[in-house]
Write a protein that holds these residues in place. Structure first.
Motif, short mmCIF file in Angstrom:
data_model
loop_
_atom_site.label_atom_id
_atom_site.label_comp_id
_atom_site.label_asym_id
_atom_site.label_seq_id
_atom_site.Cartn_x
_atom_site.Cartn_y
_atom_site.Cartn_z
N UNK A 83 57.91 18.66 21.24
CA UNK A 83 56.92 19.48 20.53
C UNK A 83 57.35 20.92 20.31
N UNK A 84 57.91 21.55 21.33
CA UNK A 84 58.32 22.94 21.16
C UNK A 84 59.37 23.10 20.07
N UNK A 85 60.30 22.17 20.00
CA UNK A 85 61.35 22.25 18.99
C UNK A 85 60.82 21.91 17.60
N UNK A 86 59.70 21.19 17.55
CA UNK A 86 59.08 20.87 16.26
C UNK A 86 58.12 21.96 15.81
N UNK A 87 57.94 22.99 16.62
CA UNK A 87 56.95 24.03 16.31
C UNK A 87 57.24 24.75 15.00
#
Length: 309
Positions: free
Chosen positions: A152-156
């Motif tokens: 999720x963080x990298x998809x932010x």
């Protein structure tokens, strides 16, 4: 009372960190699978994505009525009634992402301001995370990245300005879950959620750092205070971010309250802490730009801290 703003939040942090030898030793136990926990700050991301709903959907009028009462909630009983009404509305309209965001914020506030006991708080903050996640998954690009297995963080980077309320609430729920919903070992095991918090708020900083009168830089500061240096925490960076939050146009009680409660507690600056707390208590909670429901909690907490100095 001023008309309320979008969903808000305030982040908690730990005031002490494990030593480096302790971190190294516990890391070996983690790698061996000898330490586990039932909650994860990384979130769940398992609620089926809801469909984006337009403002004229049948739930919109009911949500507006609930929100009008939510902005005036100033005790546990009134907030509990708001939560019950939002849950009932969501049961009838599970595709209403805006209802999920409003409910997530109410759950975080109840957990922070009124709930007692780690297990109760953990349940509230985890539920808030899940509702915010479901709202974020209505963003097609973000949803596709998550479905493809991206963290999720990298998809932010796929998230947009319309996602800011859910992003901030997710970050706030994650910070409180880390601080008040976990044991020390649980926090050690769950730094990934804090890293995602950082990535979410760094994306939010590129979208609208002024959102909610400085709430975005304040939320990013939470990461830098909560995480030990070995995990990327930086108190100097936190101090600069809080100054940025304070300098944002509008009057928010949250940054100075957070600086007094968390940053000054670490640095030991009692006089600066006292000055921030006195400023918070001198504000009118009904006219400050930060949400009244949070101002009530923040001022009560500031009074408690000031009395203990």
């Amino acid at each position: 009372m001023k008309a309320d703003r979008d969903q808000s939040g305030a982040g908690p942090v730990r005031s002490t960190y494990p030593t480096l030898p302790a971190l190294a030793g516990l890391a070996l136990l983690l790698a061996a699978g000898l330490i586990s926990g039932c909650a994860s700050t990384a979130g769940q991301w398992t609620i089926p994505p809801v469909e984006t709903a337009e403002p004229d959907q049948p739930w919109a009028e009911a949500l507006a009525r609930i929100h009008a009462d939510h902005v005036r909630a100033n005790d546990a009983e009134s907030l509990a009634r708001i939560i019950a009404r939002l849950e009932a509305l969501l049961d009838s309209h599970p595709g209403a992402a805006a209802v999920r965001v409003e409910l997530a914020e109410a759950l975080v506030l109840y957990g922070a301001a009124y709930a007692t006991g780690r297990s109760v708080k953990r349940h509230l903050f985890s539920d808030a995370q899940a509702h915010a996640e479901s709202a974020l998954l209505t963003n097609p690009g973000f949803r596709s990245a998550i479905e493809a297995g991206q963290r999720p963080g990298l998809a932010a980077s796929k998230l947009e300005s319309a996602d800011l309320p859910a992003m901030v609430i997710w970050a706030t729920a994650t910070a409180y879950l880390f601080d008040e919903g976990m044991t020390g070992l649980g926090r050690l095991r769950n730094f990934r959620g804090l890293e995602d918090l950082r990535l979410f708020m760094e994306q939010a900083m590129t979208l609208a750092p002024e959102h909610e009168y400085g709430l975005v830089p304040f939320s990013l500061a939470v990461f830098h205070i909560a995480a030990p240096p070995i995990a990327g925490g930086d108190l100097d960076r936190a101090a600069a971010l809080i100054e940025q939050a304070i300098a944002t146009p509008g009057v928010s009680l949250l940054p100075k309250w957070g600086r007094a409660r968390y940053l000054h507690a670490l640095t030991g600056d009692r006089e600066a802490r006292r000055a921030d707390l006195e400023w918070v208590l001198a504000q009118d909670p009904s006219t400050a730009d930060s949400p009244y429901r949070w101002n009530v909690f923040v001022q009560r907490d500031a009074r408690r801290m000031l009395e203990s100095l």
